[in-house]
Design an enzyme around this catalytic site. Structure first.
Site: not given
Length: 353
Positions: A268, A316, A328
């Site tokens: 990520c 994240h 993402h």
């Protein structure tokens, strides 16, 4: 008179033995249940498996960000160590040249009739100790004294460089051990997730994997819905944010690989770093550093190109593209894709341009 009957004697250990046997049997049954031998664990529903798998992926991603941070620090320590070693080698070469010069002066004096102390310096195995000799200082001439002072200074600097290199080497070894620990955690979490998935029948795995299998469909649908990155880039605060958004669009469908920063696979934070690198902006490697790389903005202020962060541990990150959507790299079960930002617990947002 009624005869008194003598009470029947009991084995002193009888009750205790039966109790112990009961405990042993109960313990064996319990152990059997835990070991999964003889008594199968309750069958988990696909939804329960998905919840467990999602939790494992989240924990693995948190460990991944720690791994990324440790790797970044290890690389910095290694770079500093190399620089220190290079500088020590350069200074050693200069020291040798200075000692050769002193030796030449001493040789000339020897030929003229007398062994100058500088000659002894050039020949000694312990020049620093010899340089501390009061006799040497007293007998050295002005020119030689300056040369001697230069040699002494260089010796001290080289020792300082070697000491600093020793510290950096210890730091590097510590970071490498940290990397190993985080890697073990990551692989353990991902392995547990795979084992959970493998326990389901193929049909249920397909249903459970809808998020992963659906990723490509979601990506296609997002492309159709948003047409092209132009819809997002025109709303971006500047050309660099627009370039980052365009890069992220171009990477839709790329696989998630922990620790990867592109160009063909990402985790990520690696996707975010690569997107802004393509726009000429250098971002930190980890989510918990990226959130401080720009100006914080509220959810209501979001514009395309903003970084959106999730979970209390800031584990994240995604790239906002407008309309409540982000691009993402989710986890190993799904490639880079478009997703709603309310899919995960929102933790904050940053504008880096």
């Amino acid at each position: 008179m009624a005869a008194h009957r003598k009470p029947r004697s009991r084995s002193a250990g009888g009750h205790t033995a039966r109790t112990a046997a009961t405990i042993v049997l109960a313990g064996a049954a319990t152990a059997t249940g835990f070991d999964g031998i003889g008594h199968a664990e309750p069958q988990l529903t696909p939804a329960q498996v998905k919840a467990k798998v999602d939790q494992l992926y989240q924990e693995a991603e948190a460990a991944t960000e720690k791994y990324n941070g440790a790797k970044e620090k290890a690389e910095a320590a290694e770079h500093r160590l190399d620089s220190l070693r290079d500088e020590a080698a350069r200074r050693t070469e200069q020291l040798n040249e200075a000692r050769d010069a002193l030796g030449s002066i001493a040789a000339a004096q020897y030929r003229g009739g007398g062994l100058d102390p500088a000659m002894q310096l050039a020949l000694t195995d312990d020049p620093d100790r010899y340089l501390d000799s009061a006799e040497f200082v007293e007998r050295a001439g002005t020119r030689q004294a300056a040369s001697v002072a230069n040699v002494r200074r260089q010796l001290r600097e080289i020792e300082q460089l070697r000491g600093a290199a020793h510290i950096e080497l210890a730091s590097l070894k510590s970071r490498q051990a940290e990397l190993k620990r985080h890697k073990k955690t990551i692989t353990g979490k991902l392995g547990a997730a795979r084992r959970l998935m493998s326990q389901l029948p193929a049909g249920e795995r397909a249903v459970l994997g809808d998020d992963g299998a659906h990723a490509s469909r979601a990506t296609t649908g997002a492309r159709e819905e948003l047409a092209t990155p132009g819809a997002a880039t025109t709303e971006a605060p500047d050309s660099r944010a627009a370039a980052a958004v365009s890069y992220a669009y171009a990477k839709l469908g790329s696989p998630y690989v922990w620790g990867a920063t592109g160009p063909d696979a990402f985790d990520c934070s690696g996707l975010i770093q690569a997107a802004y690198r393509s726009a000429g902006i250098s971002l930190p490697r980890t989510t918990y550093a990226q959130i401080d790389a720009g100006r914080r903005v509220s959810r209501s202020e979001l514009l395309p190109g903003d970084l959106v962060f999730f979970y209390s541990g800031i584990s994240h990150v995604g790239l906002y593209i407008g309309n409540g959507q982000m691009i993402h790299a989710p986890n190993p079960s799904a490639p880079v894709r478009v997703a709603p930002i309310d899919q995960m617990p929102f933790a904050g947002a940053t504008r880096v341009v």
